[in-house]
Write a protein that holds these residues in place. Sequence first.
Motif, mmCIF file in Angstrom:
data_model
loop_
_atom_site.group_PDB
_atom_site.id
_atom_site.type_symbol
_atom_site.label_atom_id
_atom_site.label_comp_id
_atom_site.label_asym_id
_atom_site.label_seq_id
_atom_site.Cartn_x
_atom_site.Cartn_y
_atom_site.Cartn_z
ATOM 1 N N PHE A 1 37.732 68.286 38.056
ATOM 2 C CA PHE A 1 39.166 68.166 38.311
ATOM 3 C C PHE A 1 39.666 66.765 37.960
ATOM 4 O O PHE A 1 40.781 66.602 37.463
ATOM 5 C CB PHE A 1 39.483 68.493 39.778
ATOM 6 C CG PHE A 1 39.520 69.955 40.078
ATOM 7 C CD1 PHE A 1 40.603 70.727 39.685
ATOM 8 C CD2 PHE A 1 38.475 70.569 40.734
ATOM 9 C CE1 PHE A 1 40.655 72.090 39.953
ATOM 10 C CE2 PHE A 1 38.510 71.931 41.004
ATOM 11 C CZ PHE A 1 39.592 72.699 40.623
ATOM 12 N N MET A 2 38.850 65.751 38.220
ATOM 13 C CA MET A 2 39.255 64.390 37.872
ATOM 14 C C MET A 2 39.365 64.223 36.361
ATOM 15 O O MET A 2 40.306 63.603 35.863
ATOM 16 C CB MET A 2 38.271 63.381 38.462
ATOM 17 C CG MET A 2 38.433 63.173 39.951
ATOM 18 S SD MET A 2 37.473 61.774 40.603
ATOM 19 C CE MET A 2 35.839 62.505 40.636
ATOM 20 N N CYS A 3 38.407 64.780 35.622
ATOM 21 C CA CYS A 3 38.474 64.720 34.160
ATOM 22 C C CYS A 3 39.692 65.487 33.640
ATOM 23 O O CYS A 3 40.403 65.010 32.746
ATOM 24 C CB CYS A 3 37.205 65.297 33.546
ATOM 25 S SG CYS A 3 35.764 64.234 33.688
ATOM 26 N N PHE A 4 39.909 66.669 34.213
ATOM 27 C CA PHE A 4 41.063 67.472 33.806
ATOM 28 C C PHE A 4 42.362 66.728 34.081
ATOM 29 O O PHE A 4 43.256 66.662 33.233
ATOM 30 C CB PHE A 4 41.044 68.806 34.559
ATOM 31 C CG PHE A 4 42.220 69.696 34.257
ATOM 32 C CD1 PHE A 4 42.230 70.503 33.136
ATOM 33 C CD2 PHE A 4 43.319 69.722 35.108
ATOM 34 C CE1 PHE A 4 43.307 71.320 32.861
ATOM 35 C CE2 PHE A 4 44.403 70.526 34.842
ATOM 36 C CZ PHE A 4 44.401 71.341 33.710
ATOM 37 N N ALA A 5 42.458 66.137 35.272
ATOM 38 C CA ALA A 5 43.671 65.401 35.642
ATOM 39 C C ALA A 5 43.891 64.210 34.728
ATOM 40 O O ALA A 5 45.019 63.936 34.301
ATOM 41 C CB ALA A 5 43.582 64.939 37.090
ATOM 42 N N ALA A 6 42.809 63.488 34.414
ATOM 43 C CA ALA A 6 42.932 62.340 33.521
ATOM 44 C C ALA A 6 43.442 62.786 32.149
ATOM 45 O O ALA A 6 44.298 62.126 31.556
ATOM 46 C CB ALA A 6 41.584 61.639 33.382
ATOM 47 N N GLY A 7 42.911 63.903 31.661
ATOM 48 C CA GLY A 7 43.375 64.421 30.371
ATOM 49 C C GLY A 7 44.848 64.754 30.381
ATOM 50 O O GLY A 7 45.584 64.424 29.441
ATOM 51 N N VAL A 8 45.307 65.388 31.469
ATOM 52 C CA VAL A 8 46.726 65.761 31.566
ATOM 53 C C VAL A 8 47.614 64.520 31.675
ATOM 54 O O VAL A 8 48.588 64.366 30.937
ATOM 55 C CB VAL A 8 46.960 66.684 32.785
ATOM 56 C CG1 VAL A 8 48.457 66.891 33.008
ATOM 57 C CG2 VAL A 8 46.274 68.020 32.576
ATOM 58 N N LEU A 9 47.272 63.615 32.607
ATOM 59 C CA LEU A 9 48.135 62.464 32.871
ATOM 60 C C LEU A 9 48.233 61.535 31.667
ATOM 61 O O LEU A 9 49.329 61.111 31.278
ATOM 62 C CB LEU A 9 47.621 61.697 34.089
ATOM 63 C CG LEU A 9 47.643 62.436 35.432
ATOM 64 C CD1 LEU A 9 47.124 61.532 36.536
ATOM 65 C CD2 LEU A 9 49.030 62.939 35.760
ATOM 66 N N ILE A 10 47.093 61.215 31.069
ATOM 67 C CA ILE A 10 47.096 60.282 29.937
ATOM 68 C C ILE A 10 47.762 60.916 28.715
ATOM 69 O O ILE A 10 48.594 60.292 28.051
ATOM 70 C CB ILE A 10 45.662 59.830 29.603
ATOM 71 C CG1 ILE A 10 45.081 59.039 30.778
ATOM 72 C CG2 ILE A 10 45.647 58.971 28.344
ATOM 73 C CD1 ILE A 10 43.601 58.707 30.626
ATOM 74 N N SER A 11 47.406 62.169 28.421
ATOM 75 C CA SER A 11 47.951 62.822 27.232
ATOM 76 C C SER A 11 49.449 63.083 27.357
ATOM 77 O O SER A 11 50.209 62.847 26.411
ATOM 78 C CB SER A 11 47.212 64.141 26.976
ATOM 79 O OG SER A 11 45.847 63.914 26.766
ATOM 80 N N ALA A 12 49.879 63.564 28.530
ATOM 81 C CA ALA A 12 51.304 63.806 28.721
ATOM 82 C C ALA A 12 52.100 62.511 28.617
ATOM 83 O O ALA A 12 53.218 62.494 28.083
ATOM 84 C CB ALA A 12 51.552 64.472 30.075
ATOM 85 N N SER A 13 51.520 61.423 29.090
ATOM 86 C CA SER A 13 52.199 60.129 29.004
ATOM 87 C C SER A 13 52.363 59.684 27.552
ATOM 88 O O SER A 13 53.452 59.304 27.119
ATOM 89 C CB SER A 13 51.424 59.066 29.789
ATOM 90 O OG SER A 13 51.397 59.375 31.167
#
Length: 244
Positions: free
Chosen positions: A40-52
Motif C-alpha cells: 500500500f505504501m508503494c502504491f500510494a507513493a506511485g499515485v501521489l508522486i505521479s499525480a503531482s
Amino acid sequence: MPVAFWSALLTSLAAAIVTTLGIWTIRRFADWGQRHSAYFMCFAAGVLISASFLHMIPKAFALNPHGPAMLLVGFFGMHLFNRFITAFVCDRDPQRKDYALGILPMLGIGFHSFIDGCIYSITFTSSVLTGLLATVGMVLHEFPEGIVTYLLLVKSGFAERRASWLAFMAAAASTPMGMLVSWPMVSTIDQPTLGLLLALSAGALVYVGATHLLPRAEQERRRYSLVALGGGILVAAIIVLSKA
C-alpha cells in the motif's frame, strides 16, 4: 441556493463517502492490510508522486508563474514540519518514534483533499457539466486515499479507533469542508491563486511519497513492491487522462 451549490456539495459529500468506505474496508480487514502495508505504501507513493508530476504541477505552473517557488515551499515546508515532529514528539517519547510516518502523509493528503473541495466549488461555478466532468476523475482516487491514510496512521503507532477518526477528518471530511469554505469566496479565488495552492499541495505530496513512503517500503523489501508502485503510477495516469 443555486443548482451549482447543491451539485458541488453533493459531489463533495459523495467523494467523502467513497473515502470513508475505503477506511471502513481496510479496518474491517485489518490483519490483511497490515500484512500488505508495504504494498500500500508503494502504491500510494506511485499515485501521489505521479499525480503531482503529471497533473498538479503542470496545472499549477500554467496558472501561476510563481508556481515553482510555491512548489519548493510545499516540499521544504513538509521537511521542516517533519523535523519538528521528530525533535519534539518522536525523540522525547520513544513510544511515538514512528508518528511522523502517519502524521505527515495525513497532513499532505488532508490539504490535498481540502483543495479538491475548493476545485469542486470553482468547477461547478463555471458550469454543472464542467463540475461533473471533473468529479469523474477526482472520485477515482478517493477510495485508495482513505485506505492509505488509515494504514499509515496505524503503522505509525496510532490506535485503530483514533486512526479511523483522523483518517476520516483528513481524507474524507476535508473535501466537503473545502467546498463549503471556498464557496462564499469562489468569486475571489482566481486562477493564479488556485495555481499557488496546487503547487503548495503538490510539493507536500511529492515530499511525502518520495521521502517517507518509498524509503519505508524499501526497508521491508517485499517481493512485488515494484508491481504495487507501477499500479499506483497507472492509477495516477488513468486519473489524469480522465480529467483531460
